[in-house]
Design a protein around this motif. Structure first.
Motif, PDB file in Angstrom:
ATOM      1  N   ALA A 153     -16.969   1.313 -30.691  1.00 36.66           N
ATOM      2  CA  ALA A 153     -16.683   2.345 -31.688  1.00 36.66           C
ATOM      3  C   ALA A 153     -17.524   3.594 -31.455  1.00 36.66           C
ATOM      4  N   PHE A 154     -16.863   4.742 -31.484  1.00 43.05           N
ATOM      5  CA  PHE A 154     -17.509   6.052 -31.358  1.00 43.05           C
ATOM      6  C   PHE A 154     -17.394   6.773 -32.692  1.00 43.05           C
ATOM      7  N   THR A 155     -18.509   7.192 -33.256  1.00 40.04           N
ATOM      8  CA  THR A 155     -18.512   8.013 -34.462  1.00 40.04           C
ATOM      9  C   THR A 155     -18.692   9.462 -34.021  1.00 40.04           C
ATOM     10  N   LEU A 156     -17.814  10.357 -34.502  1.00 44.60           N
ATOM     11  CA  LEU A 156     -17.801  11.746 -34.040  1.00 44.60           C
ATOM     12  C   LEU A 156     -18.034  12.694 -35.218  1.00 44.60           C
ATOM     13  N   ASP A 157     -19.275  12.812 -35.646  1.00 45.70           N
ATOM     14  CA  ASP A 157     -19.609  13.724 -36.739  1.00 45.70           C
ATOM     15  C   ASP A 157     -19.330  15.167 -36.346  1.00 45.70           C
ATOM     16  N   PRO A 192     -12.118 -10.055 -25.269  1.00 48.05           N
ATOM     17  CA  PRO A 192     -13.360 -10.281 -24.516  1.00 48.05           C
ATOM     18  C   PRO A 192     -13.165 -10.393 -23.007  1.00 48.05           C
ATOM     19  N   ALA A 193     -12.034 -10.899 -22.557  1.00 39.09           N
ATOM     20  CA  ALA A 193     -11.772 -11.013 -21.119  1.00 39.09           C
ATOM     21  C   ALA A 193     -11.645  -9.643 -20.449  1.00 39.09           C
ATOM     22  N   GLU A 194     -11.405  -8.602 -21.226  1.00 38.97           N
ATOM     23  CA  GLU A 194     -11.234  -7.241 -20.706  1.00 38.97           C
ATOM     24  C   GLU A 194     -12.493  -6.383 -20.896  1.00 38.97           C
ATOM     25  N   ARG A 195     -13.632  -7.013 -21.141  1.00 33.15           N
ATOM     26  CA  ARG A 195     -14.871  -6.285 -21.442  1.00 33.15           C
ATOM     27  C   ARG A 195     -15.237  -5.268 -20.345  1.00 33.15           C
ATOM     28  N   GLU A 196     -15.149  -5.670 -19.091  1.00 30.70           N
ATOM     29  CA  GLU A 196     -15.510  -4.766 -17.992  1.00 30.70           C
ATOM     30  C   GLU A 196     -14.625  -3.528 -17.998  1.00 30.70           C
ATOM     31  N   ARG A 197     -13.338  -3.735 -18.179  1.00 32.81           N
ATOM     32  CA  ARG A 197     -12.395  -2.613 -18.238  1.00 32.81           C
ATOM     33  C   ARG A 197     -12.709  -1.716 -19.442  1.00 32.81           C
ATOM     34  N   ALA A 198     -13.079  -2.322 -20.554  1.00 34.90           N
ATOM     35  CA  ALA A 198     -13.405  -1.554 -21.760  1.00 34.90           C
ATOM     36  C   ALA A 198     -14.658  -0.709 -21.564  1.00 34.90           C
ATOM     37  N   VAL A 199     -15.648  -1.244 -20.879  1.00 31.91           N
ATOM     38  CA  VAL A 199     -16.871  -0.482 -20.621  1.00 31.91           C
ATOM     39  C   VAL A 199     -16.560   0.717 -19.723  1.00 31.91           C
ATOM     40  N   LEU A 200     -15.688   0.536 -18.730  1.00 29.35           N
ATOM     41  CA  LEU A 200     -15.279   1.659 -17.890  1.00 29.35           C
ATOM     42  C   LEU A 200     -14.519   2.704 -18.716  1.00 29.35           C
ATOM     43  N   ALA A 201     -13.672   2.242 -19.625  1.00 30.33           N
ATOM     44  CA  ALA A 201     -12.941   3.163 -20.501  1.00 30.33           C
ATOM     45  C   ALA A 201     -13.911   3.906 -21.421  1.00 30.33           C
ATOM     46  N   MET A 202     -14.960   3.232 -21.857  1.00 31.35           N
ATOM     47  CA  MET A 202     -15.968   3.872 -22.706  1.00 31.35           C
ATOM     48  C   MET A 202     -16.620   5.040 -21.956  1.00 31.35           C
ATOM     49  N   GLN A 203     -16.944   4.818 -20.684  1.00 28.24           N
ATOM     50  CA  GLN A 203     -17.536   5.884 -19.883  1.00 28.24           C
ATOM     51  C   GLN A 203     -16.550   7.049 -19.734  1.00 28.24           C
ATOM     52  N   LEU A 230     -14.195   7.834 -21.855  1.00 31.57           N
ATOM     53  CA  LEU A 230     -14.101   8.498 -23.152  1.00 31.57           C
ATOM     54  C   LEU A 230     -15.266   9.459 -23.367  1.00 31.57           C
ATOM     55  N   LYS A 231     -16.438   9.078 -22.932  1.00 33.01           N
ATOM     56  CA  LYS A 231     -17.589   9.983 -23.026  1.00 33.01           C
ATOM     57  C   LYS A 231     -17.315  11.274 -22.253  1.00 33.01           C
ATOM     58  N   THR A 232     -16.695  11.158 -21.075  1.00 33.14           N
ATOM     59  CA  THR A 232     -16.359  12.332 -20.271  1.00 33.14           C
ATOM     60  C   THR A 232     -15.346  13.216 -20.997  1.00 33.14           C
ATOM     61  N   VAL A 233     -14.324  12.597 -21.566  1.00 32.89           N
ATOM     62  CA  VAL A 233     -13.311  13.352 -22.316  1.00 32.89           C
ATOM     63  C   VAL A 233     -13.972  14.091 -23.479  1.00 32.89           C
ATOM     64  N   LEU A 285     -17.108  15.066 -23.809  1.00 31.36           N
ATOM     65  CA  LEU A 285     -17.941  16.169 -23.310  1.00 31.36           C
ATOM     66  C   LEU A 285     -17.092  17.365 -22.913  1.00 31.36           C
ATOM     67  N   ARG A 286     -15.920  17.101 -22.343  1.00 29.84           N
ATOM     68  CA  ARG A 286     -15.016  18.191 -21.956  1.00 29.84           C
ATOM     69  C   ARG A 286     -14.602  19.019 -23.176  1.00 29.84           C
ATOM     70  N   HIS A 287     -14.563  18.390 -24.329  1.00 29.77           N
ATOM     71  CA  HIS A 287     -14.200  19.080 -25.566  1.00 29.77           C
ATOM     72  C   HIS A 287     -15.441  19.544 -26.343  1.00 29.77           C
ATOM     73  N   GLY A 288     -16.611  19.438 -25.718  1.00 32.42           N
ATOM     74  CA  GLY A 288     -17.834  19.906 -26.350  1.00 32.42           C
ATOM     75  C   GLY A 288     -18.304  19.039 -27.502  1.00 32.42           C
ATOM     76  N   VAL A 289     -17.938  17.771 -27.477  1.00 31.19           N
ATOM     77  CA  VAL A 289     -18.282  16.868 -28.573  1.00 31.19           C
ATOM     78  C   VAL A 289     -19.493  16.026 -28.187  1.00 31.19           C
ATOM     79  N   GLN A 290     -20.473  16.047 -29.052  1.00 27.94           N
ATOM     80  CA  GLN A 290     -21.650  15.201 -28.905  1.00 27.94           C
ATOM     81  C   GLN A 290     -21.351  13.875 -29.587  1.00 27.94           C
ATOM     82  N   VAL A 291     -21.582  12.783 -28.896  1.00 29.12           N
ATOM     83  CA  VAL A 291     -21.369  11.462 -29.485  1.00 29.12           C
ATOM     84  C   VAL A 291     -22.597  11.115 -30.311  1.00 29.12           C
ATOM     85  N   ASP A 292     -22.376  10.893 -31.603  1.00 29.37           N
ATOM     86  CA  ASP A 292     -23.479  10.581 -32.500  1.00 29.37           C
ATOM     87  C   ASP A 292     -23.897   9.120 -32.413  1.00 29.37           C
TER      88      ASP A 292
END
Length: 92
Positions: free
Chosen positions: A9-13, A58-69, A71-74, A76-83
């Motif tokens: 979960a990402f909270t985006l204040d 849970p079997a897709e955890r590795e794929r989810a962690v890559l997706a998390m990374q 999402l962080k890039t996306v 940042l591209r929009h100038g959003v700081q992840v809280d």
């Protein structure tokens, strides 16, 4: 028997509705977030920050962690700081 789905979960204040819509559009068209992953979105509301969750089995955890990374890039591209980011199974 399927394990209980988990989510990162990402909270985006401070993200306004327009920025959130743009982020969501980018995420929904990015192959990093394709099935079996699922994106759950909560739009920003007065007093409630926007939230994005990468849901996965849970079997897709590795794929989810890559997706998390990704999402962080996306974000940042929009100038959003992840809280905050909450990853199941990790303690801080």
């Amino acid at each position: 028997m399927t394990d209980t789905p988990q989510g990162i979960a990402f909270t985006l204040d401070g993200v306004d509705e327009l920025t959130f819509a743009r982020i969501l559009r980018d995420v929904m068209t990015d192959p990093a977030f394709r099935r079996p992953l699922q994106i759950q979105a909560q739009e920003p509301r007065p007093g409630v920050p926007a939230r994005l969750t990468v849901a996965f089995d849970p079997a897709e955890r590795e794929r989810a962690v890559l997706a998390m990374q990704r999402l962080k890039t996306v974000l940042l591209r929009h100038g959003v700081q992840v809280d905050s980011v909450r990853v199941p199974g990790e303690t801080r």
